[in-house]
Scaffold this active site. Structure first.
Site, PDB file in Angstrom:
ATOM      1  N   PHE A 112       0.816  -1.217   0.000  1.00 18.63           N
ATOM      2  CA  PHE A 112       0.000   0.000   0.000  1.00 18.63           C
ATOM      3  C   PHE A 112       0.851   1.270   0.000  1.00 18.63           C
ATOM      4  O   PHE A 112       0.347   2.356  -0.295  1.00 18.63           O
ATOM      5  CB  PHE A 112      -0.962   0.001   1.197  1.00 18.63           C
ATOM      6  CG  PHE A 112      -0.347   0.530   2.470  1.00 18.63           C
ATOM      7  CD1 PHE A 112       0.471  -0.279   3.253  1.00 18.63           C
ATOM      8  CD2 PHE A 112      -0.567   1.833   2.870  1.00 18.63           C
ATOM      9  CE1 PHE A 112       1.051   0.210   4.407  1.00 18.63           C
ATOM     10  CE2 PHE A 112       0.006   2.334   4.033  1.00 18.63           C
ATOM     11  CZ  PHE A 112       0.817   1.523   4.807  1.00 18.63           C
ATOM     12  N   LYS A 113       2.130   1.156   0.350  1.00 17.07           N
ATOM     13  CA  LYS A 113       2.959   2.358   0.418  1.00 17.07           C
ATOM     14  C   LYS A 113       3.053   3.058  -0.940  1.00 17.07           C
ATOM     15  O   LYS A 113       3.303   4.256  -1.000  1.00 17.07           O
ATOM     16  CB  LYS A 113       4.334   2.025   0.974  1.00 17.07           C
ATOM     17  CG  LYS A 113       4.236   1.617   2.445  1.00 17.07           C
ATOM     18  CD  LYS A 113       5.579   1.529   3.130  1.00 17.07           C
ATOM     19  CE  LYS A 113       5.406   1.353   4.629  1.00 17.07           C
ATOM     20  NZ  LYS A 113       4.847   0.033   4.996  1.00 17.07           N
ATOM     21  N   ASP A 114       2.825   2.309  -2.030  1.00 19.86           N
ATOM     22  CA  ASP A 114       2.798   2.940  -3.353  1.00 19.86           C
ATOM     23  C   ASP A 114       1.709   4.015  -3.454  1.00 19.86           C
ATOM     24  O   ASP A 114       1.857   4.977  -4.205  1.00 19.86           O
ATOM     25  CB  ASP A 114       2.509   1.898  -4.440  1.00 19.86           C
ATOM     26  CG  ASP A 114       3.669   0.927  -4.647  1.00 19.86           C
ATOM     27  OD1 ASP A 114       4.831   1.333  -4.472  1.00 19.86           O
ATOM     28  OD2 ASP A 114       3.391  -0.233  -5.002  1.00 19.86           O
TER      29      ASP A 114
END
Ligand SMILES: *Cc1c(COP(=O)(O)O)cnc(C)c1O
Length: 469
Positions: A112-114
């Protein structure tokens, strides 16, 4: 919109001033002076927007120093079907009645860091070009953050990345993801040591203020406000998908480590998004679960910080937590400065037993803790009943989500990574390898671009200096 420090510093800053900065001058974290309020009419209008336009609307409330057309273009360039895999960008998948998974992990690095980092890459490039400046990002990673940063910054003008990681300690897939990048502005530094050595090097280099200034060293860590506000968007997008009207409420379950992801949920709720509960899930590193159960925030030492099968949640302290505490204590900067300054330094913990009931009643926080056995059981159960493969972190979230469900309130579990990143536990749970998205076929065999260095800040500085021509 102006930003203030959680520790009461009198300065007020604009968004682009804090974009490239880490901590506030007094060691606090930046927060908006007040949370913009979203009324029913606005919420109704937003319900049908494509993700990139929703992102623009929300970011506009927080950014007043980028012209609207430019900001809209940045959002549209960032949140595309091509980069995130679907038109919805963050689609929901139904499991049991009223329980959903929200896919946040279909970006370039499958975590999810993208969602935030891709935006940050475009914001950095825009702001650096506007200022005519360059930035050298120095980071330490044990996996997800480093790869998300590299894929966000690769090929960006004005930015170089120097990413340290402990040699041989990341999963083969994670190493392949990072080390296969051939972009000239991305530098992988495998440090002969453990993750803490990498972090110490980053601290030592950033602590050399002359070097830091000369080489324009910056970071992209999770306390960056731009990352946090980018994450607010998918809470709105998840809510709209799970409900038919704005009269309904939903809850979110969030696998948590540094409290960045769930802090964005808190911000969304403060803006008026109809969120019932924010369900915080930890693994065996349960600093945050302990706080929400007891009111005691007790930082762990390294011998009490466990290596688990959900490694991106293996934290000893939660670097974004100070933002929530600021709100919880009535935005009293002096009190926060005391708690996170003197009190933590002296005792390694602080106690807010008198306030923690309000974390639940007023702010909707509940929490739970999950173990390796729970993860394995949840991954197996989800596969058997729904033919859906989830990763270990998402499994922590789903387990606690089931414990904290309320009748009639949809529960959205944030999927924080794809199972391919943590294959070992999938094999343990399911007796088979996880599915691998086609674009990652055979990446372990690609040529690797990495420099091995001893755990020595001086040599890392030398490397940076030599590559900043
Ligand atoms: C970073 C990360 C987390 C923890 O998120 P925080 O914002 O630090 O709470 C959870 N799961 C995965 C897969 C991650 O990469």
């Amino acid at each position: 919109m102006l930003y203030i420090s959680t520790r009461g510093h009198p300065d007020r800053r604009h968004f682009c001033e804090i974009l490239l900065e880490g901590l506030a001058p007094d060691g606090g974290l930046y927060l908006p002076q007040a949370y913009p309020q979203v009324d029913a009419a606005t919420l109704a209008k937003w319900r049908t927007l494509p993700y990139a336009d929703l992102a623009f609307e929300i970011l506009s409330l927080y950014i007043d120093d980028i012209p609207a057309e430019d900001l809209r273009a940045i959002c549209r360039k960032t949140y595309t079907e091509q980069v995130f895999g679907t038109r919805e960008i963050v689609p929901l998948k139904k499991l049991d009645e009223g329980v959903y998974l929200q896919a946040l992990s279909n970006g370039p690095t499958l975590a999810f860091k993208d969602m935030a980092m891709q935006l940050l890459g475009n914001l950095f490039e825009y702001e650096l070009a506007r200022r005519g400046e360059e930035l050298n990002i120095l980071g330490a990673t044990s996996g997800d953050t480093g790869s998300a940063a590299e894929y966000a910054m690769r090929g960006k003008k004005g930015v170089r990345v120097f990413m340290t990681s402990p040699q041989g300690r990341m999963s083969p897939f994670q190493q392949a993801q990072m080390f296969s990048l051939q972009d000239a502005n991305i530098h992988n530094l495998a440090i002969e040591g453990v993750f803490d050595d990498c972090q110490d090097i980053v601290k030592a280099v950033s602590g050399d203020l002359a070097f830091k200034r000369k080489y324009r060293i910056g970071t992209v860590n999770s306390i960056n406000w731009a990352r946090l506000v980018a994450q607010v968007v998918y809470y709105f997008a998840g809510y709209f998908q799970a409900t038919a009207s704005n009269a309904e409420r939903v809850s979110f379950a969030v696998p948590s480590g540094n409290f960045g992801n769930i802090c964005a949920g808190h911000v969304a709720r403060m803006m008026g998004l109809p969120v019932a509960r924010l369900v915080l899930a930890t693994n065996e590193n349960d600093v945050l679960d302990e706080f929400f159960r007891t009111g005691t925030y007790r930082v762990r030492g390294s011998k009490d910080t466990y290596e688990t099968s959900s490694p991106s949640m293996d934290i000893s302290k939660a670097s974004n937590f100070e933002r929530f505490v600021f709100d919880l204590v009535g935005r009293d900067g002096a009190r926060v400065r005391y708690l996170f300054g003197e009190e933590l330094a002296a005792k390694g913990q602080f106690d807010l037993a008198g306030d923690v009931a309000r974390a639940r009643e007023q702010y909707g926080f509940v929490s739970g803790r999950s173990t390796h056995a729970d993860r394995v059981a949840t991954i197996r159960d989800t596969w058997e009943r729904f033919h859906t493969m989830i990763d270990t972190h998402t499994a922590d979230g789903l387990k606690i989500a089931r414990e904290q469900r309320q009748p009639g309130v949809p529960m959205i579990v944030l999927e924080t990574a794809l199972p391919i990143k943590f294959a070992e536990t999938i094999v343990e749970a399911l007796g088979r390898e996880p599915d691998r998205p086609a674009k990652f076929a055979g990446i372990e065999q690609l040529p690797k671009r990495v420099t091995v260095l001893p755990a020595d800040a001086a040599q890392v500085k030398q490397f940076i200096a030599a590559h900043c021509a």
